[in-house]
Scaffold this motif. Structure first.
Motif, PDB file in Angstrom:
ATOM      1  N   ARG A   1      -7.388 -13.985   7.853  1.00 18.36           N
ATOM      2  CA  ARG A   1      -7.940 -13.645   6.549  1.00 18.36           C
ATOM      3  C   ARG A   1      -8.099 -12.142   6.448  1.00 18.36           C
ATOM      4  NH1 ARG A   1     -12.746 -17.164   4.587  1.00 18.36           N
ATOM      5  NH2 ARG A   1     -12.106 -16.081   2.742  1.00 18.36           N
ATOM      6  N   ARG A   2      -7.694 -11.612   5.319  1.00 17.57           N
ATOM      7  CA  ARG A   2      -7.808 -10.173   5.118  1.00 17.57           C
ATOM      8  C   ARG A   2      -9.234  -9.820   4.735  1.00 17.57           C
ATOM      9  NH1 ARG A   2      -2.490  -8.576   1.632  1.00 17.57           N
ATOM     10  NH2 ARG A   2      -1.010  -8.910   3.297  1.00 17.57           N
ATOM     11  N   SER A   3      -9.634  -8.679   5.181  1.00 13.49           N
ATOM     12  CA  SER A   3     -10.955  -8.219   4.787  1.00 13.49           C
ATOM     13  C   SER A   3     -10.903  -7.771   3.331  1.00 13.49           C
ATOM     14  CB  SER A   3     -11.383  -7.055   5.678  1.00 13.49           C
ATOM     15  OG  SER A   3     -10.568  -5.931   5.428  1.00 13.49           O
ATOM     16  N   ARG A   4     -12.032  -7.573   2.755  1.00 13.27           N
ATOM     17  CA  ARG A   4     -12.103  -7.139   1.364  1.00 13.27           C
ATOM     18  C   ARG A   4     -11.448  -5.771   1.193  1.00 13.27           C
ATOM     19  NH1 ARG A   4     -17.389  -7.814  -2.187  1.00 13.27           N
ATOM     20  NH2 ARG A   4     -16.700  -9.929  -1.917  1.00 13.27           N
ATOM     21  N   LEU A   5     -11.636  -4.903   2.162  1.00 12.09           N
ATOM     22  CA  LEU A   5     -11.030  -3.575   2.120  1.00 12.09           C
ATOM     23  C   LEU A   5      -9.516  -3.672   2.273  1.00 12.09           C
ATOM     24  CD1 LEU A   5     -11.939  -0.650   1.854  1.00 12.09           C
ATOM     25  CD2 LEU A   5     -11.977  -0.505   4.329  1.00 12.09           C
ATOM     26  N   GLY A   6      -9.048  -4.595   3.108  1.00 11.82           N
ATOM     27  CA  GLY A   6      -7.618  -4.792   3.288  1.00 11.82           C
ATOM     28  C   GLY A   6      -6.944  -5.292   2.027  1.00 11.82           C
ATOM     29  N   ARG A   7      -7.647  -6.141   1.267  1.00 13.56           N
ATOM     30  CA  ARG A   7      -7.088  -6.627   0.016  1.00 13.56           C
ATOM     31  C   ARG A   7      -7.066  -5.533  -1.044  1.00 13.56           C
ATOM     32  NH1 ARG A   7     -10.694 -11.109  -1.386  1.00 13.56           N
ATOM     33  NH2 ARG A   7     -11.672 -10.899   0.631  1.00 13.56           N
ATOM     34  N   LEU A   8      -8.014  -4.612  -0.985  1.00  9.87           N
ATOM     35  CA  LEU A   8      -8.082  -3.529  -1.966  1.00  9.87           C
ATOM     36  C   LEU A   8      -6.944  -2.532  -1.775  1.00  9.87           C
ATOM     37  CD1 LEU A   8      -9.663  -2.126  -4.244  1.00  9.87           C
ATOM     38  CD2 LEU A   8     -10.950  -0.945  -2.465  1.00  9.87           C
ATOM     39  N   PHE A   9      -6.572  -2.265  -0.530  1.00 16.51           N
ATOM     40  CA  PHE A   9      -5.562  -1.253  -0.242  1.00 16.51           C
ATOM     41  C   PHE A   9      -4.201  -1.878   0.065  1.00 16.51           C
ATOM     42  CE2 PHE A   9      -9.431   1.208   0.725  1.00 16.51           C
ATOM     43  CZ  PHE A   9      -9.223   2.216  -0.197  1.00 16.51           C
ATOM     44  N   ARG A  10      -3.761  -2.788  -0.790  1.00 12.77           N
ATOM     45  CA  ARG A  10      -2.406  -3.321  -0.666  1.00 12.77           C
ATOM     46  C   ARG A  10      -1.447  -2.412  -1.409  1.00 12.77           C
ATOM     47  NH1 ARG A  10      -1.865  -8.912  -2.854  1.00 12.77           N
ATOM     48  NH2 ARG A  10      -3.133  -7.964  -4.445  1.00 12.77           N
ATOM     49  N   ARG A  11      -0.215  -2.390  -0.962  1.00 16.20           N
ATOM     50  CA  ARG A  11       0.767  -1.462  -1.512  1.00 16.20           C
ATOM     51  C   ARG A  11       1.175  -1.795  -2.942  1.00 16.20           C
ATOM     52  NH1 ARG A  11       6.188  -0.628   1.748  1.00 16.20           N
ATOM     53  NH2 ARG A  11       4.643  -0.129   3.310  1.00 16.20           N
ATOM     54  N   GLY A  12       1.421  -3.043  -3.240  1.00 17.60           N
ATOM     55  CA  GLY A  12       2.012  -3.438  -4.515  1.00 17.60           C
ATOM     56  C   GLY A  12       1.292  -2.949  -5.760  1.00 17.60           C
ATOM     57  N   PRO A  13       0.023  -3.275  -5.931  1.00 22.39           N
ATOM     58  CA  PRO A  13      -0.661  -2.852  -7.160  1.00 22.39           C
ATOM     59  C   PRO A  13      -0.787  -1.331  -7.283  1.00 22.39           C
ATOM     60  CG  PRO A  13      -1.918  -4.569  -6.049  1.00 22.39           C
ATOM     61  CD  PRO A  13      -0.811  -4.184  -5.133  1.00 22.39           C
ATOM     62  N   TRP A  14      -1.009  -0.655  -6.180  1.00 23.70           N
ATOM     63  CA  TRP A  14      -1.167   0.807  -6.238  1.00 23.70           C
ATOM     64  C   TRP A  14       0.168   1.500  -6.498  1.00 23.70           C
ATOM     65  CZ3 TRP A  14      -5.632   2.734  -7.216  1.00 23.70           C
ATOM     66  CH2 TRP A  14      -6.775   2.063  -6.816  1.00 23.70           C
ATOM     67  N   GLU A  15       1.275   0.936  -5.992  1.00 23.72           N
ATOM     68  CA  GLU A  15       2.584   1.504  -6.323  1.00 23.72           C
ATOM     69  C   GLU A  15       2.852   1.368  -7.816  1.00 23.72           C
ATOM     70  OE1 GLU A  15       5.621  -0.308  -3.964  1.00 23.72           O
ATOM     71  OE2 GLU A  15       5.514   1.251  -2.431  1.00 23.72           O
ATOM     72  N   LEU A  16       2.454   0.246  -8.380  1.00 21.40           N
ATOM     73  CA  LEU A  16       2.639   0.042  -9.813  1.00 21.40           C
ATOM     74  C   LEU A  16       1.847   1.075 -10.612  1.00 21.40           C
ATOM     75  CD1 LEU A  16       3.857  -1.672 -12.071  1.00 21.40           C
ATOM     76  CD2 LEU A  16       1.807  -3.096 -11.934  1.00 21.40           C
ATOM     77  N   VAL A  17       0.611   1.336 -10.208  1.00 19.56           N
ATOM     78  CA  VAL A  17      -0.212   2.345 -10.890  1.00 19.56           C
ATOM     79  C   VAL A  17       0.442   3.719 -10.788  1.00 19.56           C
ATOM     80  CG1 VAL A  17      -2.421   3.573 -10.794  1.00 19.56           C
ATOM     81  CG2 VAL A  17      -2.372   1.088 -10.614  1.00 19.56           C
ATOM     82  N   ALA A  18       0.942   4.069  -9.620  1.00 22.95           N
ATOM     83  CA  ALA A  18       1.587   5.373  -9.439  1.00 22.95           C
ATOM     84  C   ALA A  18       2.840   5.478 -10.304  1.00 22.95           C
ATOM     85  CB  ALA A  18       1.925   5.598  -7.969  1.00 22.95           C
ATOM     86  N   MET A  19       3.635   4.422 -10.376  1.00 26.01           N
ATOM     87  CA  MET A  19       4.852   4.461 -11.198  1.00 26.01           C
ATOM     88  C   MET A  19       4.525   4.545 -12.683  1.00 26.01           C
ATOM     89  SD  MET A  19       7.593   2.004  -9.254  1.00 26.01           S
ATOM     90  CE  MET A  19       6.540   0.587  -9.057  1.00 26.01           C
ATOM     91  N   VAL A  20       3.462   3.871 -13.107  1.00 19.32           N
ATOM     92  CA  VAL A  20       3.046   3.958 -14.510  1.00 19.32           C
ATOM     93  C   VAL A  20       2.596   5.384 -14.829  1.00 19.32           C
ATOM     94  CG1 VAL A  20       1.255   3.211 -16.127  1.00 19.32           C
ATOM     95  CG2 VAL A  20       2.511   1.525 -14.805  1.00 19.32           C
ATOM     96  N   LEU A  21       1.876   6.019 -13.904  1.00 25.59           N
ATOM     97  CA  LEU A  21       1.467   7.411 -14.123  1.00 25.59           C
ATOM     98  C   LEU A  21       2.675   8.337 -14.241  1.00 25.59           C
ATOM     99  CD1 LEU A  21      -1.645   7.994 -11.849  1.00 25.59           C
ATOM    100  CD2 LEU A  21      -1.510   8.186 -14.318  1.00 25.59           C
TER     101      LEU A  21
END
Length: 74
Positions: free
Chosen positions: A15-35
Motif C-alpha cells: 500500500r502506498r503512503s499518502r505522500l507516495g500517492r501525492l507525488f505520482r508522476r502522471g497528474p503532475w506531468e499533466l499540470v506541467a504540460m498544461v502550464l
C-alpha cells in the motif's frame, strides 16, 4: 518428483503512503504540460501585452516543473 512447474507465491502490492500517492508522476506531468501550453497560448495572443510578458514566466515554470516531475515515481 513431478515435472509440473511450481508457482511462486503472489504477494499483494504494498500500500502506498499518502505522500507516495501525492507525488505520482502522471497528474503532475499533466499540470506541467498544461502550464507549458497555457504559456504558448499567452505568447501568441494579440490582445494583452501583460499576458505576453507573463507567458515567458509561465513557460519557464512549466518546463522546470516537468523536469522535476519526470523524476517522480510512477
Amino acid at each position: 518428483m513431478s515435472a509440473e512447474p511450481r508457482l511462486a507465491a503472489v504477494t499483494p502490492p504494498a500500500r502506498r503512503s499518502r505522500l507516495g500517492r501525492l507525488f505520482r508522476r502522471g497528474p503532475w506531468e499533466l499540470v506541467a504540460m498544461v502550464l507549458i501550453g497555457l504559456g504558448v497560448v499567452m505568447l501568441m495572443q494579440p490582445v494583452s501585452l501583460w499576458l505576453y510578458g507573463q507567458s515567458f514566466l509561465v513557460i519557464l515554470v512549466g518546463t522546470l516543473g516537468f523536469v522535476v516531475v519526470s523524476h517522480f515515481p510512477e
